[in-house]
Write a protein that holds these residues in place. Sequence first.
Motif, PDB file in Angstrom:
ATOM      1  N   VAL A  21       0.872  -1.176   0.000  1.00  0.00           N
ATOM      2  CA  VAL A  21       0.000   0.000   0.000  1.00  0.00           C
ATOM      3  C   VAL A  21       0.907   1.224   0.000  1.00  0.00           C
ATOM      4  N   THR A  22       0.594   2.198  -0.852  1.00  0.00           N
ATOM      5  CA  THR A  22       1.358   3.441  -0.940  1.00  0.00           C
ATOM      6  C   THR A  22       0.411   4.618  -0.798  1.00  0.00           C
ATOM      7  N   ILE A  23       0.849   5.629  -0.047  1.00  0.00           N
ATOM      8  CA  ILE A  23       0.122   6.895  -0.016  1.00  0.00           C
ATOM      9  C   ILE A  23       1.009   7.979  -0.604  1.00  0.00           C
ATOM     10  N   LYS A  24       0.367   8.992  -1.164  1.00  0.00           N
ATOM     11  CA  LYS A  24       1.080  10.162  -1.683  1.00  0.00           C
ATOM     12  C   LYS A  24       0.420  11.387  -1.070  1.00  0.00           C
ATOM     13  N   VAL A  25       1.239  12.298  -0.563  1.00  0.00           N
ATOM     14  CA  VAL A  25       0.749  13.564  -0.020  1.00  0.00           C
ATOM     15  C   VAL A  25       1.531  14.682  -0.682  1.00  0.00           C
ATOM     16  N   ARG A  26       0.811  15.609  -1.330  1.00  0.00           N
ATOM     17  CA  ARG A  26       1.463  16.773  -1.947  1.00  0.00           C
ATOM     18  C   ARG A  26       1.001  18.024  -1.197  1.00  0.00           C
ATOM     19  N   PHE A  27       1.971  18.813  -0.781  1.00  0.00           N
ATOM     20  CA  PHE A  27       1.691  20.018  -0.019  1.00  0.00           C
ATOM     21  C   PHE A  27       1.518  21.219  -0.947  1.00  0.00           C
ATOM     22  N   ASN A  28       1.097  22.364  -0.376  1.00  0.00           N
ATOM     23  CA  ASN A  28       0.835  23.554  -1.187  1.00  0.00           C
ATOM     24  C   ASN A  28       2.095  24.133  -1.840  1.00  0.00           C
ATOM     25  N   ASN A  29       3.264  23.753  -1.364  1.00  0.00           N
ATOM     26  CA  ASN A  29       4.505  24.185  -2.007  1.00  0.00           C
ATOM     27  C   ASN A  29       4.979  23.159  -3.056  1.00  0.00           C
ATOM     28  N   PHE A  30       4.118  22.179  -3.343  1.00  0.00           N
ATOM     29  CA  PHE A  30       4.338  21.108  -4.325  1.00  0.00           C
ATOM     30  C   PHE A  30       5.366  20.072  -3.884  1.00  0.00           C
ATOM     31  N   LYS A  31       5.834  20.136  -2.651  1.00  0.00           N
ATOM     32  CA  LYS A  31       6.674  19.055  -2.133  1.00  0.00           C
ATOM     33  C   LYS A  31       5.783  17.823  -1.986  1.00  0.00           C
ATOM     34  N   THR A  32       6.272  16.700  -2.457  1.00  0.00           N
ATOM     35  CA  THR A  32       5.485  15.468  -2.450  1.00  0.00           C
ATOM     36  C   THR A  32       6.193  14.401  -1.642  1.00  0.00           C
ATOM     37  N   LEU A  33       5.431  13.756  -0.763  1.00  0.00           N
ATOM     38  CA  LEU A  33       5.946  12.637   0.027  1.00  0.00           C
ATOM     39  C   LEU A  33       5.198  11.378  -0.364  1.00  0.00           C
ATOM     40  N   THR A  34       5.919  10.279  -0.480  1.00  0.00           N
ATOM     41  CA  THR A  34       5.281   8.980  -0.662  1.00  0.00           C
ATOM     42  C   THR A  34       5.774   8.054   0.423  1.00  0.00           C
ATOM     43  N   VAL A  52      -3.541   0.103   6.856  1.00  0.00           N
ATOM     44  CA  VAL A  52      -2.166   0.417   6.458  1.00  0.00           C
ATOM     45  C   VAL A  52      -2.085   1.845   5.924  1.00  0.00           C
ATOM     46  N   ALA A  53      -3.034   2.250   5.088  1.00  0.00           N
ATOM     47  CA  ALA A  53      -3.031   3.610   4.547  1.00  0.00           C
ATOM     48  C   ALA A  53      -3.141   4.643   5.672  1.00  0.00           C
ATOM     49  N   LEU A  54      -3.997   4.397   6.634  1.00  0.00           N
ATOM     50  CA  LEU A  54      -4.159   5.321   7.757  1.00  0.00           C
ATOM     51  C   LEU A  54      -2.888   5.391   8.592  1.00  0.00           C
ATOM     52  N   LEU A  68      -2.984  17.473  -2.328  1.00  0.00           N
ATOM     53  CA  LEU A  68      -3.375  16.204  -2.914  1.00  0.00           C
ATOM     54  C   LEU A  68      -3.056  15.066  -1.962  1.00  0.00           C
ATOM     55  N   VAL A  69      -3.947  14.093  -1.926  1.00  0.00           N
ATOM     56  CA  VAL A  69      -3.708  12.854  -1.184  1.00  0.00           C
ATOM     57  C   VAL A  69      -4.095  11.716  -2.115  1.00  0.00           C
ATOM     58  N   GLY A  70      -3.274  10.683  -2.177  1.00  0.00           N
ATOM     59  CA  GLY A  70      -3.572   9.539  -3.018  1.00  0.00           C
ATOM     60  C   GLY A  70      -3.238   8.242  -2.325  1.00  0.00           C
ATOM     61  N   VAL A  71      -3.944   7.188  -2.744  1.00  0.00           N
ATOM     62  CA  VAL A  71      -3.710   5.832  -2.237  1.00  0.00           C
ATOM     63  C   VAL A  71      -3.586   4.904  -3.434  1.00  0.00           C
ATOM     64  N   LYS A  72      -2.566   4.070  -3.409  1.00  0.00           N
ATOM     65  CA  LYS A  72      -2.445   3.051  -4.462  1.00  0.00           C
ATOM     66  C   LYS A  72      -1.992   1.747  -3.852  1.00  0.00           C
ATOM     67  N   VAL A  73      -2.228   0.672  -4.583  1.00  0.00           N
ATOM     68  CA  VAL A  73      -1.751  -0.643  -4.164  1.00  0.00           C
ATOM     69  C   VAL A  73      -0.874  -1.192  -5.272  1.00  0.00           C
ATOM     70  N   SER A  74       0.038  -2.063  -4.900  1.00  0.00           N
ATOM     71  CA  SER A  74       0.947  -2.677  -5.865  1.00  0.00           C
ATOM     72  C   SER A  74       1.320  -4.068  -5.372  1.00  0.00           C
ATOM     73  N   GLY A  75       2.210  -4.704  -6.067  1.00  0.00           N
ATOM     74  CA  GLY A  75       2.594  -6.061  -5.711  1.00  0.00           C
ATOM     75  C   GLY A  75       1.409  -7.013  -5.870  1.00  0.00           C
TER      76      GLY A  75
END
Length: 77
Positions: A21-34, A52-54, A68-75
């Motif tokens: 499970v992966t989350i992505k968070v993008r802040f107002n300064n466009f810095k993105t964390l995964t 897991v996402a929480l 922005l907030v995103g959730v994805k799954v892989s594997g």
Amino acid sequence: YALTEDVTARLKAAGDKAGKVTIKVRFNNFKTLTRTESMEEPTHSLNDIWAVALKLLEGVDMVRPVRLVGVKVSGLV
């Protein structure tokens, strides 16, 4: 939660299970964390994927407004 519902519904419709499970968070300064975490066992359970996402989201320091907030799954198996 709604993002996780959408991801889980598509996962079940495809007959797959997710290993990560992966989350992505993008802040107002466009810095993105995964952040990614592997599941103990591949699953398509909404409760398991949401937990897991929480957990990942709670580990992100929300120091700025979020764009922005995103959730994805892989594997997939």
